[in-house]
Design a protein around this motif. Structure first.
Motif, short mmCIF file in Angstrom:
data_model
loop_
_atom_site.label_atom_id
_atom_site.label_comp_id
_atom_site.label_asym_id
_atom_site.label_seq_id
_atom_site.Cartn_x
_atom_site.Cartn_y
_atom_site.Cartn_z
N GLU A 62 0.81 -1.22 0.00
CA GLU A 62 0.00 0.00 0.00
C GLU A 62 0.85 1.28 0.00
OE1 GLU A 62 -2.33 -3.39 1.24
OE2 GLU A 62 -0.42 -2.60 1.98
N VAL A 63 2.15 1.12 0.29
CA VAL A 63 3.05 2.27 0.21
C VAL A 63 3.01 2.86 -1.20
CG1 VAL A 63 5.50 2.93 0.24
CG2 VAL A 63 4.55 1.53 2.09
N PHE A 64 2.84 1.99 -2.20
CA PHE A 64 2.77 2.46 -3.59
C PHE A 64 1.64 3.48 -3.77
CE2 PHE A 64 0.76 2.05 -7.79
CZ PHE A 64 1.81 2.44 -8.61
N ASP A 65 0.47 3.19 -3.23
CA ASP A 65 -0.68 4.09 -3.37
C ASP A 65 -0.42 5.42 -2.67
OD1 ASP A 65 -2.34 2.13 -4.74
OD2 ASP A 65 -2.42 1.10 -2.81
N LEU A 66 0.20 5.38 -1.50
CA LEU A 66 0.48 6.61 -0.76
C LEU A 66 1.48 7.49 -1.50
CD1 LEU A 66 0.70 5.09 2.83
CD2 LEU A 66 -1.12 6.55 1.96
N LEU A 77 12.35 0.64 -6.45
CA LEU A 77 12.56 -0.67 -5.86
C LEU A 77 13.95 -1.18 -6.18
CD1 LEU A 77 9.14 -2.27 -6.88
CD2 LEU A 77 9.71 -1.22 -4.67
N ASN A 78 14.59 -1.78 -5.16
CA ASN A 78 15.91 -2.36 -5.34
C ASN A 78 16.01 -3.60 -4.48
OD1 ASN A 78 18.79 -2.91 -5.09
ND2 ASN A 78 19.13 -0.90 -6.00
N GLY A 79 16.05 -4.77 -5.14
CA GLY A 79 16.03 -6.03 -4.41
C GLY A 79 17.24 -6.28 -3.55
N MET A 80 18.35 -5.58 -3.78
CA MET A 80 19.57 -5.77 -2.99
C MET A 80 19.68 -4.77 -1.83
SD MET A 80 20.87 -8.33 -4.45
CE MET A 80 22.47 -8.39 -3.65
N LEU A 81 18.68 -3.94 -1.68
CA LEU A 81 18.75 -2.88 -0.68
C LEU A 81 18.81 -3.43 0.75
CD1 LEU A 81 18.62 0.18 -0.05
CD2 LEU A 81 16.13 -0.06 0.03
N HIS A 82 19.74 -2.89 1.52
CA HIS A 82 19.80 -3.19 2.94
C HIS A 82 20.04 -1.93 3.76
CE1 HIS A 82 21.19 -5.06 6.76
NE2 HIS A 82 20.37 -6.02 6.40
N ALA A 83 20.46 -0.86 3.11
CA ALA A 83 20.76 0.40 3.82
C ALA A 83 19.49 1.05 4.36
CB ALA A 83 21.47 1.36 2.87
N LYS A 84 19.65 1.78 5.44
CA LYS A 84 18.58 2.61 6.00
C LYS A 84 19.14 4.03 6.08
CE LYS A 84 17.87 -1.69 7.77
NZ LYS A 84 18.89 -2.78 7.81
N LEU A 85 18.62 4.89 5.24
CA LEU A 85 19.17 6.24 5.12
C LEU A 85 18.03 7.21 4.83
CD1 LEU A 85 21.79 7.97 4.85
CD2 LEU A 85 21.70 7.47 2.39
N TYR A 86 17.97 8.29 5.60
CA TYR A 86 16.87 9.26 5.47
C TYR A 86 17.46 10.66 5.36
CZ TYR A 86 14.97 5.02 7.41
OH TYR A 86 14.68 3.70 7.62
N SER A 136 17.84 1.82 -9.35
CA SER A 136 16.62 1.16 -8.86
C SER A 136 15.49 1.27 -9.88
CB SER A 136 16.18 1.79 -7.53
OG SER A 136 17.18 1.61 -6.54
N MET A 137 14.53 0.36 -9.76
CA MET A 137 13.43 0.26 -10.72
C MET A 137 12.22 1.05 -10.23
SD MET A 137 11.37 -3.18 -11.84
CE MET A 137 10.50 -3.34 -10.27
N PRO A 138 11.66 1.91 -11.06
CA PRO A 138 10.43 2.62 -10.65
C PRO A 138 9.30 1.62 -10.41
CG PRO A 138 11.44 3.65 -12.57
CD PRO A 138 12.14 2.35 -12.37
N ALA A 139 8.60 1.78 -9.32
CA ALA A 139 7.45 0.90 -9.04
C ALA A 139 6.25 1.32 -9.87
CB ALA A 139 7.11 0.97 -7.55
#
Length: 305
Positions: A62-66, A77-86, A136-139
């Motif tokens: 549902e994040v996609f809709d928001l 979207l990035n399937g290898m993502l592990h970082a947390k960065l804001y 990364s790939m656009p959702a």
């Protein structure tokens, strides 16, 4: 201050753009951040959609809709993502916390996480962000629906989400224990059949409900069980508040006020909920909490001698 409140405070100050990068993102968290982020601030959100993780509930489609509904926002979207960065304008916050209620301290028991601030330009962090945005790939709705189909198949096949339970669900911050006999919890956990015969039925069911709510896994030793229960209790926002006030003596009247102000639906009267919580605190932290002889004032402090 909870890590989530730190992020909200940073979101309020943003003026140009923001970037939210985390492998696990819950819709309720994105919604909360978007509510504080000024509408004219552009925002990139980078996450990953792995069907097993979505099926376990650590990330919401549902994040996609928001994101799609917010002007100037995009989801990658990035399937290898592990970082947390804001990032909010030029300020970065990085660490271990995903965008989930448990990671940000909005659900109890909360995870033990860290977010540190990096003010001003940071070449390495900016390079990481730009690399992610470019690779990364656009959702889109079609891909979201494909992931949802895979999730449905996993659920139907009997997929077990427990290995990922540290990030999902969790108790509301206002949760309180309901079993009046904390010393019986281990017996209920380790030998429920025989223990049921020795306990009042209502207390037994309350103990089982508390153990289930705290998501205690199976097969723990008594020491492990004690640590899990005390650890969960210690992370509750209400308990941290009680600890501060108990340093100078917390009387029953004030304790009832704190419980009432925490909100949430309580199965018993507020004064009864306080009696139960006080019993848990003294049982799980006998070297930290003690009730004065009058039975009306809880005090915090290591017992000497």
């Amino acid at each position: 201050m909870a890590l989530g409140e730190m992020l909200l405070e940073a979101a309020r100050t943003a003026r140009a753009d923001a970037c939210l990068i985390a492998p696990f993102i819950k819709a309720e968290v994105i919604e909360r951040i978007f509510a504080e982020l000024p509408q004219d601030v552009r925002v990139d959100v980078v996450t990953r959609w792995i069907p097993a993780e979505v099926a376990a509930g650590v990330s919401d489609l549902e994040v996609f809709d928001l994101v799609s509904a917010r002007p100037g926002a995009r989801l990658l979207l990035n399937g290898m993502l592990h970082a947390k960065l804001y990032r909010f304008d030029q300020t970065y916050r990085l660490g271990s916390a995903n965008l989930t209620g448990r990671a940000l301290g909005w659900r109890a028991p909360s995870n033990i996480e860290i977010l540190r601030t990096a003010d001003g330009p940071d070449k390495d962090l900016r390079t990481l962000e730009r690399t992610l945005l470019s690779t990364s790939m656009p959702a889109n709705a079609r891909y979201r629906d494909e992931i949802r189909q895979q999730v449905d198949l996993l659920v139907k096949s009997g997929f077990d989400p427990r290995p990922l339970a540290a990030e999902i669900g969790g108790l509301a911050a206002s949760w309180l224990p309901t079993c009046p006999s904390p010393e019986k919890l281990w017996d209920v956990y380790s030998d429920p059949v025989n223990t049921r015969r020795r306990m009042v039925e209502s207390s037994f069911e309350a103990a089982r409900a508390d153990i289930a709510c705290l998501e205690v896994g199976s097969g723990l030793s008594e020491v492990q069980f004690y640590r899990v229960m005390s650890g969960a209790l210690n992370q509750m926002p209400l308990v941290r508040l009680i600890e501060r006030e108990a340093e100078t003596g917390l009387d029953a009247g004030r304790a009832v006020e704190l419980i009432a102000s925490a909100g949430g639906a309580a199965p018993y009267a507020t004064d009864e909920m306080w009696e139960i919580l006080a019993a848990w605190l003294q049982y799980y932290f006998p070297d930290r909490y003690r009730m004065e002889p009058t039975g009306e004032v809880l005090r915090y402090g290591r017992v000497l001698g």
